[in-house]
Every structure is written in structure tokens, then in C-alpha cells.
Design an enzyme around this catalytic site. Structure first.
Site, PDB file in Angstrom:
ATOM      1  N   ASP A   1      -6.734  -2.165   4.038  1.00  0.00           N
ATOM      2  CA  ASP A   1      -5.343  -1.912   4.410  1.00  0.00           C
ATOM      3  C   ASP A   1      -5.128  -2.120   6.104  1.00  0.00           C
ATOM      4  O   ASP A   1      -4.293  -1.011   6.494  1.00  0.00           O
ATOM      5  CB  ASP A   1      -4.979  -0.783   4.022  1.00  0.00           C
ATOM      6  CG  ASP A   1      -5.158  -0.570   2.330  1.00  0.00           C
ATOM      7  OD1 ASP A   1      -4.792  -1.632   1.810  1.00  0.00           O
ATOM      8  OD2 ASP A   1      -5.727   0.483   1.875  1.00  0.00           O
TER       9      ASP A   1
ATOM     10  N   GLU B   1       8.459   1.447  -2.772  1.00  0.00           N
ATOM     11  CA  GLU B   1       7.761   0.074  -3.207  1.00  0.00           C
ATOM     12  C   GLU B   1       8.654  -0.776  -3.829  1.00  0.00           C
ATOM     13  O   GLU B   1       8.641  -1.854  -3.327  1.00  0.00           O
ATOM     14  CB  GLU B   1       6.443   0.407  -3.743  1.00  0.00           C
ATOM     15  CG  GLU B   1       5.427   1.402  -3.356  1.00  0.00           C
ATOM     16  CD  GLU B   1       4.286   1.556  -3.935  1.00  0.00           C
ATOM     17  OE1 GLU B   1       3.869   0.562  -4.360  1.00  0.00           O
ATOM     18  OE2 GLU B   1       3.551   2.618  -4.418  1.00  0.00           O
TER      19      GLU B   1
ATOM     20  N   HIS C   1       0.863  -1.248   0.171  1.00  0.00           N
ATOM     21  CA  HIS C   1       0.100   0.031  -0.139  1.00  0.00           C
ATOM     22  C   HIS C   1       0.930   1.278  -0.061  1.00  0.00           C
ATOM     23  O   HIS C   1       1.896   1.247   0.488  1.00  0.00           O
ATOM     24  CB  HIS C   1      -0.872   0.147   1.400  1.00  0.00           C
ATOM     25  CG  HIS C   1      -1.695   1.104   1.454  1.00  0.00           C
ATOM     26  ND1 HIS C   1      -2.900   1.499   0.537  1.00  0.00           N
ATOM     27  CD2 HIS C   1      -1.780   2.391   1.940  1.00  0.00           C
ATOM     28  CE1 HIS C   1      -3.511   2.400   0.722  1.00  0.00           C
ATOM     29  NE2 HIS C   1      -2.674   3.132   1.712  1.00  0.00           N
TER      30      HIS C   1
HETATM   31  C1  GAR Z   1       0.893   1.119  -6.427  1.00  0.00           C
HETATM   32  O1  GAR Z   1       1.348   2.178  -5.639  1.00  0.00           O
HETATM   33  C2  GAR Z   1       0.519   0.227  -5.069  1.00  0.00           C
HETATM   34  O2  GAR Z   1       1.123   0.564  -3.772  1.00  0.00           O
HETATM   35  C3  GAR Z   1      -0.978   0.633  -5.196  1.00  0.00           C
HETATM   36  O3  GAR Z   1      -1.140   0.499  -6.561  1.00  0.00           O
HETATM   37  C4  GAR Z   1      -0.162   1.018  -7.184  1.00  0.00           C
HETATM   38  C5  GAR Z   1       0.053  -0.035  -8.302  1.00  0.00           C
HETATM   39  O4  GAR Z   1       1.241   0.046  -9.379  1.00  0.00           O
HETATM   40  N1  GAR Z   1      -1.644  -0.415  -4.527  1.00  0.00           N
HETATM   41  C6  GAR Z   1      -2.899   0.127  -3.798  1.00  0.00           C
HETATM   42  O5  GAR Z   1      -3.355   1.160  -3.790  1.00  0.00           O
HETATM   43  C7  GAR Z   1      -3.438  -1.095  -3.064  1.00  0.00           C
HETATM   44  N2  GAR Z   1      -4.613  -0.454  -2.250  1.00  0.00           N
HETATM   45  P1  GAR Z   1       1.724  -1.038 -10.294  1.00  0.00           P
HETATM   46  O6  GAR Z   1       0.684  -1.741 -10.728  1.00  0.00           O
HETATM   47  O7  GAR Z   1       2.663  -0.198 -11.048  1.00  0.00           O
HETATM   48  O8  GAR Z   1       2.411  -1.703  -9.258  1.00  0.00           O
END
Ligand code: GAR
Length: 221
Positions: free
Chosen positions: A146, A175, A110
Site C-alpha cells: 500500500d 470507497e 485501500h
Molecule cells: C474493501 O474495503 C477494500 O478497500 C479492501 O478490501 C475490501 C474489499 O471489499 N482492500 C484491501 O484491504 C486491500 N489491501 P469489497 O470486496 O466489497 O470491494
């Protein structure tokens, strides 16, 4: 450990996981399949290019039937025998029946320092609120939004000039560091829980390595 990855979008965190695996950093993770709830998600193409099964179970086919959608996902994943599910940008809250299907649980990333800013649109909320530190959290998933036990967090500064786009780009870098690290710890059996506090055994981070807490860039840099 057999792992399936669930995604809804572009898949940069999926790429970070698969890149770490290619570098030999996730020796205990066996990525069996990638599933998306959105047709055309970038993550599906990333999986296909790596020779990993790419499956779509569109949420649009299950309007108002969350339990039915989850059952269909579990059916689609059943042949892969996954022991752990990893949510890499999967934008759905999951129910108990789904969570219990994976003996080693479900892990999510998250883009905020939980328990602050759960849910959606966190970067806009953070910049509007005026926080000075932001970041990302890897956690076990429970039935809440979350709200499950935290495995690892990475913090980044919030600059006065940041808008949501600048902040999300900085958080995304952290991340991509903490997610593979945390998935590696879980797949190698080094994470246990004491109540809702996670404990990491047999690992002390060296210089440049990610521990359960990462500040990026380092505050003394
Ligand atoms: C990321 O920032 C992840 O942390 C977020 O979605 C994005 C996905 O990016 N997740 C959430 O918001 C979960 N609630 P990605 O498809 O490039 O990995």
C-alpha cells in the site's frame, strides 16, 4: 482503455465500478474480465451476471510460489489485452513482473488514509489506536504494501461508539464514491505523476462531485 479487475472477496467495490459504468460515468473504461484468487468469491458472480468474463486462479494451488501464481494470473488475463489492472479488494502484494505487464499501471483501493494503516485489519487498528479521522485511499500500486503514489483520498469521522464494523461500513461508503471517480480519471488519461505526487488535469469538482480529496459527510453538513 481495456481494464481487468482483480478481487478476493464480496465485490462491493467492483459493483460500484460497474454501476458507475452503467450510468455512463466511465466512458473510457472497457471492463474486459474479473479475476479472483479465491474460489467462490462474490465478485465472480457479480461479473458473470453482468456478462463479464469471470476467472479464478486459486492462490491455494500455488502454495509458497507467489511468482508462479502471478504468472498464472497474467496468462489467464492475456487474451483480454488489458492496459490497466484495478485491484478491488485483492488481498495480495504484487511483484515487478506483474506490475510491468500493464502499460497504464495497476490501481488499488485501500480502506485507510495512507500512509497510516497499510496492510490488513485496518479498522481494528484504527479504533484501537483512537484516531479521529479515517478513510480510504486510491493509489497506484508499487512493489510495497500500500505504498504507491496516491491518486485520491476520502475521509470520514471516527465516532467514540465505533467498533471495527461500524467504521468499516462508513469507510466503505466513501470507497464506493472515490474508486469509480479515480478509475475514471486514470482511464481518461487525466492523471500524471510528478515524482510520487499525482496531478489531476482538466477536472475541477463541482458541488457533490469527488475531487482528489473528499470529506464525507462534508464537515459543514
Ligand atoms: C474493501 O474495503 C477494500 O478497500 C479492501 O478490501 C475490501 C474489499 O471489499 N482492500 C484491501 O484491504 C486491500 N489491501 P469489497 O470486496 O466489497 O470491494
Amino acid at each position: 482503455m481495456k481494464v481487468v479487475v482483480l478481487c478476493s472477496g464480496r465485490g462491493s467495490n467492483l459493483s460500484a465500478l460497474l454501476d458507475a459504468e452503467s450510468r455512463g460515468e466511465l466512458p473510457d473504461a472497457d471492463f474486459r474480465a474479473v479475476l479472483s484468487d479465491q474460489e467462490g468469491a462474490g465478485a465472480l458472480e457479480i461479473a458473470s451476471k453482468r456478462g463479464i468474463a469471470a476467472i479464478t486462479v486459486p492462490v491455494s494451488d500455488f502454495f509458497g510460489d507467489r511468482a508462479g501464481h502471478e504468472r498464472a494470473i497474467l496468462e489467464a488475463l492475456a487474451p483480454f489485452g488489458a492496459e490497466l489492472a484495478v485491484l478491488a479488494g485483492f488481498q495480495r502484494v504484487l511483484g515487478r513482473g506483474f506490475l510491468d505487464a500493464f502499460p497504464h499501471g495497476v490501481v488499488n483501493i485501500h480502506p485507510a488514509l495512507l500512509p497510516s494503516f497499510p496492510g490488513h485489519m485496518v479498522w481494528s487498528k484504527e479504533t484501537a489506536y483512537g484516531v479521529k479521522l479515517a478513510g480510504a485511499t486510491v493509489h497506484f500500486v508499487d512493489e510495497g504494501v500500500d505504498s504507491g503514489p496516491i491518486i485520491c483520498q476520502g475521509a470520514v469521522p471516527v465516532l467514540e461508539t465505533d467498533g471495527p464494523d461500524e467504521l468499516s461500513a462508513r469507510i466503505l461508503k466513501v470507497e464506493h464514491r472515490i474508486f469509480p471517480a479515480a478509475v475514471g480519471w486514470v482511464t481518461s488519461g487525466r492523471v500524471s505523476l510528478s515524482g510520487r505526487t499525482s496531478l489531476l488535469s482538466g477536472f475541477s469538482p463541482g458541488p457533490g462531485e469527488v475531487g482528489a480529496c473528499l470529506v464525507w459527510p462534508p464537515l459543514d453538513a
